[in-house]
Design a protein around this motif. Structure first.
Motif, PDB file in Angstrom:
ATOM      1  N   HIS A  11     -57.803  13.951 -49.497  1.00 31.02           N
ATOM      2  CA  HIS A  11     -57.801  15.274 -48.872  1.00 31.02           C
ATOM      3  C   HIS A  11     -58.181  15.187 -47.393  1.00 31.02           C
ATOM      4  CE1 HIS A  11     -58.446  17.491 -52.944  1.00 31.02           C
ATOM      5  NE2 HIS A  11     -57.216  17.062 -52.769  1.00 31.02           N
ATOM      6  N   ILE A  14     -55.242  13.969 -45.403  1.00 27.38           N
ATOM      7  CA  ILE A  14     -54.250  15.035 -45.215  1.00 27.38           C
ATOM      8  C   ILE A  14     -54.684  15.966 -44.094  1.00 27.38           C
ATOM      9  CG2 ILE A  14     -53.192  17.066 -46.255  1.00 27.38           C
ATOM     10  CD1 ILE A  14     -53.236  15.737 -48.882  1.00 27.38           C
ATOM     11  N   ALA A  15     -55.955  16.368 -44.131  1.00 24.63           N
ATOM     12  CA  ALA A  15     -56.446  17.300 -43.112  1.00 24.63           C
ATOM     13  C   ALA A  15     -56.329  16.689 -41.724  1.00 24.63           C
ATOM     14  CB  ALA A  15     -57.898  17.678 -43.403  1.00 24.63           C
ATOM     15  N   ALA A  18     -52.742  16.611 -40.581  1.00 26.18           N
ATOM     16  CA  ALA A  18     -52.276  17.949 -40.230  1.00 26.18           C
ATOM     17  C   ALA A  18     -52.839  18.374 -38.871  1.00 26.18           C
ATOM     18  CB  ALA A  18     -52.687  18.949 -41.306  1.00 26.18           C
ATOM     19  N   VAL A  19     -54.122  18.093 -38.642  1.00 28.27           N
ATOM     20  CA  VAL A  19     -54.712  18.441 -37.345  1.00 28.27           C
ATOM     21  C   VAL A  19     -53.976  17.734 -36.223  1.00 28.27           C
ATOM     22  CG1 VAL A  19     -56.768  18.173 -35.901  1.00 28.27           C
ATOM     23  CG2 VAL A  19     -57.016  18.989 -38.222  1.00 28.27           C
ATOM     24  N   ILE A  22     -50.635  19.426 -35.616  1.00 24.05           N
ATOM     25  CA  ILE A  22     -50.754  20.731 -34.958  1.00 24.05           C
ATOM     26  C   ILE A  22     -51.044  20.538 -33.472  1.00 24.05           C
ATOM     27  CG2 ILE A  22     -52.170  22.815 -34.806  1.00 24.05           C
ATOM     28  CD1 ILE A  22     -52.582  22.563 -37.853  1.00 24.05           C
ATOM     29  N   VAL A  23     -51.999  19.662 -33.179  1.00 20.46           N
ATOM     30  CA  VAL A  23     -52.367  19.459 -31.780  1.00 20.46           C
ATOM     31  C   VAL A  23     -51.219  18.847 -31.001  1.00 20.46           C
ATOM     32  CG1 VAL A  23     -53.971  18.297 -30.252  1.00 20.46           C
ATOM     33  CG2 VAL A  23     -54.771  19.209 -32.395  1.00 20.46           C
ATOM     34  N   THR A 244     -69.350  19.241 -31.210  1.00 20.47           N
ATOM     35  CA  THR A 244     -68.284  20.149 -30.782  1.00 20.47           C
ATOM     36  C   THR A 244     -68.831  21.248 -29.880  1.00 20.47           C
ATOM     37  OG1 THR A 244     -68.536  21.289 -32.866  1.00 20.47           O
ATOM     38  CG2 THR A 244     -66.720  19.756 -32.706  1.00 20.47           C
ATOM     39  N   VAL A 247     -68.934  20.989 -25.803  1.00 19.27           N
ATOM     40  CA  VAL A 247     -67.859  21.289 -24.857  1.00 19.27           C
ATOM     41  C   VAL A 247     -68.337  22.285 -23.791  1.00 19.27           C
ATOM     42  CG1 VAL A 247     -65.571  22.313 -24.623  1.00 19.27           C
ATOM     43  CG2 VAL A 247     -66.063  20.823 -26.539  1.00 19.27           C
ATOM     44  N   VAL A 274     -56.419  15.484 -24.046  1.00 19.31           N
ATOM     45  CA  VAL A 274     -56.833  16.644 -24.840  1.00 19.31           C
ATOM     46  C   VAL A 274     -56.623  16.389 -26.319  1.00 19.31           C
ATOM     47  CG1 VAL A 274     -56.393  19.060 -25.339  1.00 19.31           C
ATOM     48  CG2 VAL A 274     -56.441  18.283 -22.985  1.00 19.31           C
ATOM     49  N   VAL A 278     -59.420  16.295 -29.354  1.00 19.23           N
ATOM     50  CA  VAL A 278     -59.396  17.217 -30.498  1.00 19.23           C
ATOM     51  C   VAL A 278     -59.351  16.434 -31.805  1.00 19.23           C
ATOM     52  CG1 VAL A 278     -58.118  19.042 -31.654  1.00 19.23           C
ATOM     53  CG2 VAL A 278     -58.338  19.076 -29.179  1.00 19.23           C
ATOM     54  N   PHE A 281     -62.755  14.763 -32.474  1.00 15.79           N
ATOM     55  CA  PHE A 281     -63.772  15.706 -32.965  1.00 15.79           C
ATOM     56  C   PHE A 281     -63.488  16.100 -34.415  1.00 15.79           C
ATOM     57  CE2 PHE A 281     -65.334  17.417 -28.627  1.00 15.79           C
ATOM     58  CZ  PHE A 281     -66.363  16.503 -28.652  1.00 15.79           C
ATOM     59  N   ALA A 282     -62.200  16.360 -34.703  1.00 15.12           N
ATOM     60  CA  ALA A 282     -61.830  16.721 -36.075  1.00 15.12           C
ATOM     61  C   ALA A 282     -62.182  15.583 -37.026  1.00 15.12           C
ATOM     62  CB  ALA A 282     -60.343  17.050 -36.152  1.00 15.12           C
ATOM     63  N   TYR A 285     -65.881  15.588 -37.725  1.00 10.36           N
ATOM     64  CA  TYR A 285     -66.249  16.674 -38.625  1.00 10.36           C
ATOM     65  C   TYR A 285     -65.844  16.339 -40.064  1.00 10.36           C
ATOM     66  CZ  TYR A 285     -66.569  21.294 -40.624  1.00 10.36           C
ATOM     67  OH  TYR A 285     -66.896  22.348 -41.423  1.00 10.36           O
ATOM     68  N   ILE A 286     -64.596  15.861 -40.207  1.00 14.59           N
ATOM     69  CA  ILE A 286     -64.093  15.557 -41.552  1.00 14.59           C
ATOM     70  C   ILE A 286     -64.915  14.442 -42.191  1.00 14.59           C
ATOM     71  CG2 ILE A 286     -62.118  14.596 -42.791  1.00 14.59           C
ATOM     72  CD1 ILE A 286     -60.337  16.106 -40.770  1.00 14.59           C
TER      73      ILE A 286
ATOM     74  N   ARG B 146     -55.970  23.024 -49.073  1.00 16.58           N
ATOM     75  CA  ARG B 146     -55.761  22.029 -48.013  1.00 16.58           C
ATOM     76  C   ARG B 146     -55.676  22.745 -46.661  1.00 16.58           C
ATOM     77  NH1 ARG B 146     -56.669  19.828 -51.777  1.00 16.58           N
ATOM     78  NH2 ARG B 146     -58.661  20.246 -50.793  1.00 16.58           N
ATOM     79  N   ILE B 150     -57.999  22.142 -43.336  1.00 20.12           N
ATOM     80  CA  ILE B 150     -57.473  21.873 -42.003  1.00 20.12           C
ATOM     81  C   ILE B 150     -58.101  22.822 -40.986  1.00 20.12           C
ATOM     82  CG2 ILE B 150     -55.397  21.946 -40.585  1.00 20.12           C
ATOM     83  CD1 ILE B 150     -53.919  21.182 -43.279  1.00 20.12           C
ATOM     84  N   SER B 153     -61.685  22.073 -40.218  1.00 26.81           N
ATOM     85  CA  SER B 153     -62.008  20.846 -39.504  1.00 26.81           C
ATOM     86  C   SER B 153     -61.538  20.881 -38.056  1.00 26.81           C
ATOM     87  CB  SER B 153     -61.423  19.636 -40.224  1.00 26.81           C
ATOM     88  OG  SER B 153     -60.063  19.819 -40.443  1.00 26.81           O
ATOM     89  N   MET B 154     -60.812  21.935 -37.660  1.00 27.50           N
ATOM     90  CA  MET B 154     -60.431  22.077 -36.258  1.00 27.50           C
ATOM     91  C   MET B 154     -61.678  22.347 -35.409  1.00 27.50           C
ATOM     92  SD  MET B 154     -57.344  22.106 -35.071  1.00 27.50           S
ATOM     93  CE  MET B 154     -55.651  22.109 -35.584  1.00 27.50           C
ATOM     94  N   PRO B 155     -61.889  21.607 -34.350  1.00 33.47           N
ATOM     95  CA  PRO B 155     -62.986  21.974 -33.452  1.00 33.47           C
ATOM     96  C   PRO B 155     -62.647  23.304 -32.771  1.00 33.47           C
ATOM     97  CG  PRO B 155     -61.795  20.048 -32.629  1.00 33.47           C
ATOM     98  CD  PRO B 155     -61.163  20.415 -33.918  1.00 33.47           C
ATOM     99  N   LEU B 158     -62.347  23.918 -28.744  1.00 34.04           N
ATOM    100  CA  LEU B 158     -61.282  23.121 -28.129  1.00 34.04           C
ATOM    101  C   LEU B 158     -59.909  23.608 -28.581  1.00 34.04           C
ATOM    102  CD1 LEU B 158     -62.235  19.362 -28.068  1.00 34.04           C
ATOM    103  CD2 LEU B 158     -61.633  20.852 -26.190  1.00 34.04           C
TER     104      LEU B 158
END
Lengths: 307, 311
Positions: A11, A14-15, A18-19, A22-23, A244, A247, A274, A278, A281-282, A285-286, B146, B150, B153-155, B158
């Motif tokens: 999991h 996956i996260a 995905a992050v 997206i970024v 985080t 910043v 950038v 990101v 940091f993600a 956290y994860i 999920r 996601i 977990s995004m900062p 930022l």
């Protein structure tokens, strides 16, 4: 247990993927990077050459896969603002400063929250309890950038005790540390308070009192040592939050850490940097969450089966 | 531990202490102070800004630049002289000579609007997805959870800054940023609650009685989690106000010259040496409204839903 860890790790991956998608997508949506890279009078040939150099002539999914592939090899992509420098190298170079700031913030919040939590637990349901809760709640309600500016105004502008910005001696650490750490006080204090209350109610504390030990000794030695377990497990999550949160604080005190790097990069439209920050940091956290989950599952078997 | 002063007749001043104690007790049982502060700092100014504000929030007069708050006396002589505060501008003026009190009053409207819209939308999306995920389970549950992972977990800051660069700083951007972060908390909480309620007898019975899924969700499950949602929403108003202020402060939130509290503090940043009040005053407004919102949320949680202790 192994199965649980495997699923949670899956999991997490996956996260993270995905992050990164997206970024990466957002970075491309923000406009053609070539426009910021090239002068106004660049010819079509220049465009073609530079876009081939950066791999921007490839389809988007190929660009993404190349990016991920390079990242797996430790290359985060060349910075647009600092040609020739890898975004990952920039990030690693700034990391010690951010870690230092996060650590100071942790120490500050622990120094306020733990004694406060103990006093508040001992004086449960009195005015002191209420006052302690208010002090903690205030930390959660203050905008940290405003607290930073007000500290600056008092201690740097008026009293001239502390420097306004930069990193160096211990005097540089105080204001950023307080501004960043105060927010975490509330959560940490509540944890200390509730676990202190539990400990205060146990038999061995009663025994210690019956033995005739001094009250201060009972509370600060016998109780606190046992009550600290819960707040310490929480430290990992706070560290993630402090990183985080750095910043904003870093950009106010021009603390040369990862947060300041990200803000400067964002202003310069340096998306290589950038997106690296990101994703980094993600990932922290994860990873912190994964660690806490596994730890809890290890301590409490019920969690493993409900998942 | 028993409070000695609270036992009548124990100390000479016991009666008076007792009275103060009772007043404090009442203040703790009912959130009188927080609600009063909320009303006077946030809600009433937001609604009646046009009537309450003494000056325009966006138009200033350059002859009244950087007037200090009314309690600050004039200082210095000759060219070093700084003017004293006047009751004309109670909290002083900023660099463009705009009245800070009026801007704070209009700022309450901005903060409250952002908070109300984004929390409503986040609650709507999060609750719907949480209900669906918890009730139906299976693949759709996995998918939603999920997505929640996601988003969590995004900062946040930022991510918001990146979005603001992509979309340009605007009211819509702020709403999109806040909703895309906050919906996940509702989804996670509602899913958990739904899982618990779904396995109870009355749900099984209504299914036996032939109720459709939609009816079970809307008539049997939702009413049981509505308190939880209200508590969470109240506790999040403060966080949304803080996040919006942070974004505006960093130039990624509302565009100038909107009288947003965060922007006002940003304006005061470079004036810290000469005019502290420009940055200080809006921060007090944020502090008061967020703190009282949190107190109200804590009280509501204890009243409606003590399970939520850890939210």
């Amino acid at each position: 247990m192994q199965r649980f860890i495997m699923i949670r790790m899956f999991h997490s991956i996956i996260a993270l993927v995905a992050v990164s998608m997206i970024v990466f997508g957002l970075g491309r949506l923000s406009g053609n990077p070539l426009d910021t890279l090239l002068d106004v009078d660049a010819t079509a040939e220049d465009y073609a050459r530079v876009s081939a150099y950066w791999g921007l002539d490839q389809p988007l999914h190929i660009q993404y896969l190349t990016y991920i592939g390079n990242m797996a090899r430790g290359r985060f992509g060349e910075s647009i603002r600092f040609p020739g420098q890898d975004a990952g190298a920039l990030l690693w170079g700034r990391l010690p400063a951010t870690l230092e700031l996060a650590a100071i913030a942790l120490v500050v919040s622990a120094l306020i929250a733990v004694p406060l939590g103990v006093i508040v637990a001992v004086k449960k349901d009195t005015g002191i309890d209420l006052a302690g809760k208010m002090i903690a709640l205030m930390g959660q309600s203050l905008p940290n950038f405003w607290l930073a500016l007000m500290l600056m105004w008092v201690f740097a502008v008026n009293l001239e005790w502390l420097p306004t910005s930069g990193r160096g001696s211990w005097r540089h650490m105080i204001m950023p540390g307080v501004a960043l750490g105060y927010f975490q006080v509330a959560a940490l204090m509540r944890l200390t308070r509730s676990s202190m209350l539990e400990v205060l109610d146990t038999e061995y504390v009663k025994l210690a009192r019956i033995k005739g030990l001094k009250e201060g000794w009972v509370i600060w030695k016998h109780c606190l040592r046992n009550a600290l377990i819960a707040p310490i497990t929480y430290f990992g999550l706070i560290l993630g939050g402090a990183m985080t949160g750095s910043v904003v604080i870093e950009s106010i005190f021009t603390w040369p850490g990862v947060g300041l790097l990200a803000i400067d990069a964002l202003r310069a439209k340096d998306f290589q940097v950038v997106q690296s920050v990101v994703i980094f940091f993600a990932a922290i956290y994860i990873a912190a969450n994964l660690l806490v989950d596994v730890l809890y599952a290890y301590l409490d078997p019920r969690i493993r089966y409900t998942h | 531990m028993a409070n000695i002063a609270a036992i009548p007749g124990n100390l000479p001043g016991a009666r008076r202490v007792n009275g103060v104690w009772r007043a404090l007790g009442t203040a703790r049982r009912y959130p009188i102070f927080p609600v009063a502060i909320l009303l006077f700092v946030l809600v009433l100014p937001a609604i009646f800004a046009n009537w309450v504000a003494p000056h325009s929030p966006t138009v200033g007069s350059l002859s009244n630049r950087l007037v200090p708050p009314f309690w600050v006396a004039a200082e210095g002589e000759g060219i070093y002289a700084t003017p004293g505060g006047t009751t004309e501008h109670l909290l002083g003026t900023d660099k463009q000579g705009r009245d800070i009190l009026s801007r704070i009053i209009y700022g309450a409207r901005v903060s409250l609007t952002v908070a109300a819209i984004s929390i409503f939308l986040a609650g709507l999306v999060g609750t719907t997805l949480g209900l669906i995920a918890g009730y139906f389970g299976g693949n759709i549950d996995h998918l939603v959870m999920r997505a929640v992972d996601i988003c969590l977990s995004m900062p946040a800051i930022l991510f918001a800054l990146v979005l603001a660069v992509v979309l340009g700083p605007s009211f819509q951007t702020v709403i999109i940023v806040i909703v895309s972060i906050f919906w996940s908390r509702y989804a996670r909480l509602v899913r958990g609650e739904t899982l618990g309620i779904k396995s109870q007898d009355f749900v099984a019975r209504s299914r036996v009685a032939g109720a459709s899924n939609l009816r079970i969700i809307s008539r049997h499950i939702f009413p049981n989690i509505v308190n939880t949602i209200i508590v969470l929403a109240t506790l999040e108003v403060g966080q949304v106000i803080l996040l919006e202020a942070t974004l505006s402060f960093l130039g990624a939130g509302l565009p100038r010259p909107t009288p947003a509290w965060g922007l006002m503090i940003a304006n005061g940043r470079e004036l810290l040496v000469t005019a502290w009040w420009v940055a200080a005053m809006p921060g007090v407004a944020i502090l008061l409204s967020v703190m009282s919102m949190n107190l109200l949320g804590d009280w509501l949680r204890d009243r409606l839903d003590p399970k939520l202790r850890n939210v």
